[in-house]
Motif scaffolding. Structure first.
Motif, mmCIF file in Angstrom:
data_model
loop_
_atom_site.group_PDB
_atom_site.id
_atom_site.type_symbol
_atom_site.label_atom_id
_atom_site.label_comp_id
_atom_site.label_asym_id
_atom_site.label_seq_id
_atom_site.Cartn_x
_atom_site.Cartn_y
_atom_site.Cartn_z
ATOM 1 N N LEU A 192 -5.292 6.503 1.588
ATOM 2 C CA LEU A 192 -4.789 5.437 0.716
ATOM 3 C C LEU A 192 -4.729 5.924 -0.723
ATOM 4 N N LEU A 218 -4.143 9.739 7.309
ATOM 5 C CA LEU A 218 -3.588 9.094 6.130
ATOM 6 C C LEU A 218 -4.671 8.799 5.102
ATOM 7 N N LEU A 223 -6.999 0.944 4.984
ATOM 8 C CA LEU A 223 -7.462 1.443 6.271
ATOM 9 C C LEU A 223 -8.014 2.849 6.098
ATOM 10 N N PHE A 235 3.800 13.557 3.405
ATOM 11 C CA PHE A 235 4.556 12.452 3.975
ATOM 12 C C PHE A 235 3.976 11.174 3.395
ATOM 13 N N LEU A 288 3.813 7.126 3.067
ATOM 14 C CA LEU A 288 4.053 5.918 3.842
ATOM 15 C C LEU A 288 3.700 4.688 3.019
ATOM 16 N N TYR A 302 0.834 -1.201 0.000
ATOM 17 C CA TYR A 302 0.000 0.000 0.000
ATOM 18 C C TYR A 302 0.874 1.259 0.000
ATOM 19 N N ARG A 352 7.605 9.783 12.988
ATOM 20 C CA ARG A 352 6.515 9.688 12.020
ATOM 21 C C ARG A 352 6.256 8.291 11.477
ATOM 22 N N PHE A 400 -8.489 6.203 8.268
ATOM 23 C CA PHE A 400 -7.946 6.783 9.492
ATOM 24 C C PHE A 400 -8.751 7.994 9.938
ATOM 25 N N GLY A 401 -8.800 8.188 11.250
ATOM 26 C CA GLY A 401 -9.248 9.447 11.781
ATOM 27 C C GLY A 401 -8.158 10.493 11.630
ATOM 28 N N PHE A 447 -3.742 7.544 16.079
ATOM 29 C CA PHE A 447 -4.752 7.454 15.035
ATOM 30 C C PHE A 447 -5.606 6.209 15.235
ATOM 31 N N TYR A 504 0.284 5.238 1.136
ATOM 32 C CA TYR A 504 -0.574 6.238 1.768
ATOM 33 C C TYR A 504 0.124 7.598 1.706
ATOM 34 N N GLN A 553 0.099 11.361 3.828
ATOM 35 C CA GLN A 553 -0.345 12.116 4.983
ATOM 36 C C GLN A 553 -0.021 13.571 4.732
#
Lengths: 112, 112
Positions: free
Chosen positions: A46, A44, B100, A88, A90, A34, B43, B102-103, B91, A36, A38
């Motif tokens: 996707l 985050l 996923l 950022f 990930l 994956y 991070r 995320f909040g 998170f 992601y 941010q």
């Protein structure tokens, strides 16, 4: 044990330049992979996921693309960066059928 | 579509005390997974705890535990005996195919 690597850790690029971020996973086979992003002050999002070599699915339309040339390698690319690509990034992996995702250390991209 | 809401942008706790971080989510699914991730200043996202919706028992991992209220769609994280190293962004995340959700996160500060 499994480990996940990302590089570079930090990158500053001018608008309009190309991009290539790399992610590799060790200690597992046929992982789901994956990407992601941010953005500052946000959770985050996707961007892409892959269930196998050459299999890429995009979650949001954007200026970026992804490729998976090898089982445990995932690459995020762009032909021409935009200011809005800053953030950022990930990379994460999960085992087939697993629900947890494990994240790499990330790449901080600044587009000027 | 599923959503995850963290209503506390920032929280503070005294070292050795207990703090609870809130998370609510919205879904029409009956079986799902929920996670709490920690993002320290480095991070990198670190998985703290997971909860399977079909399990009524609240998950516990050392000093971290959850209060999972399925009917209320609430998934709070309790950190006991807080330590300076617990300071981070936290998170809440919902597992949905393929990734996923995320909040926006809660920034936890720990005061010595």
């Amino acid at each position: 044990s499994q480990t996940i690597h990302q590089w570079p850790a930090t990158l500053v690029q001018p608008v309009g330049s190309p991009l290539s971020l790399e992610c590799t996973v060790e200690g597992t086979s046929n992982p789901n992979l994956y990407w992601y992003r941010q953005a500052a002050g946000r959770g985050l999002q996707l961007l892409f996921y892959s269930v196998g070599i050459g299999q890429i699915s995009s979650e949001v339309p954007q200026n970026l693309s992804a490729s998976r040339p090898q089982d445990r390698q995932f690459i995020l690319s762009s032909k021409k960066l935009l200011l809005s690509d800053s953030g950022f990034y990930l990379c994460a992996w999960s085992g087939v059928g697993d629900n947890e995702q494990f994240f790499g250390p990330g790449t901080r991209l600044t587009v000027l | 579509a599923q959503t995850v809401t963290q209503s506390q942008p920032e929280m503070s706790v005294q070292e050795a005390e207990t703090v609870t971080l809130s998370c609510t989510y919205d879904t029409s699914e009956s079986d799902y997974y929920l996670f709490w991730y920690k993002q320290p200043p480095s991070r990198q996202m670190i998985l703290v705890i997971r909860q399977e919706a079909y399990k009524q028992q609240n998950a516990t991992e050392n000093r971290f535990s959850v209060n999972f209220q399925k009917a209320a769609k609430s998934f709070s994280l309790k950190i006991s005996d807080s330590q300076l190293g617990d300071a981070a962004m936290y998170f809440c995340a919902y597992r949905t195919a393929p990734g996923l959700i995320f909040g926006k996160g809660t920034k936890l500060s720990v005061k010595p």
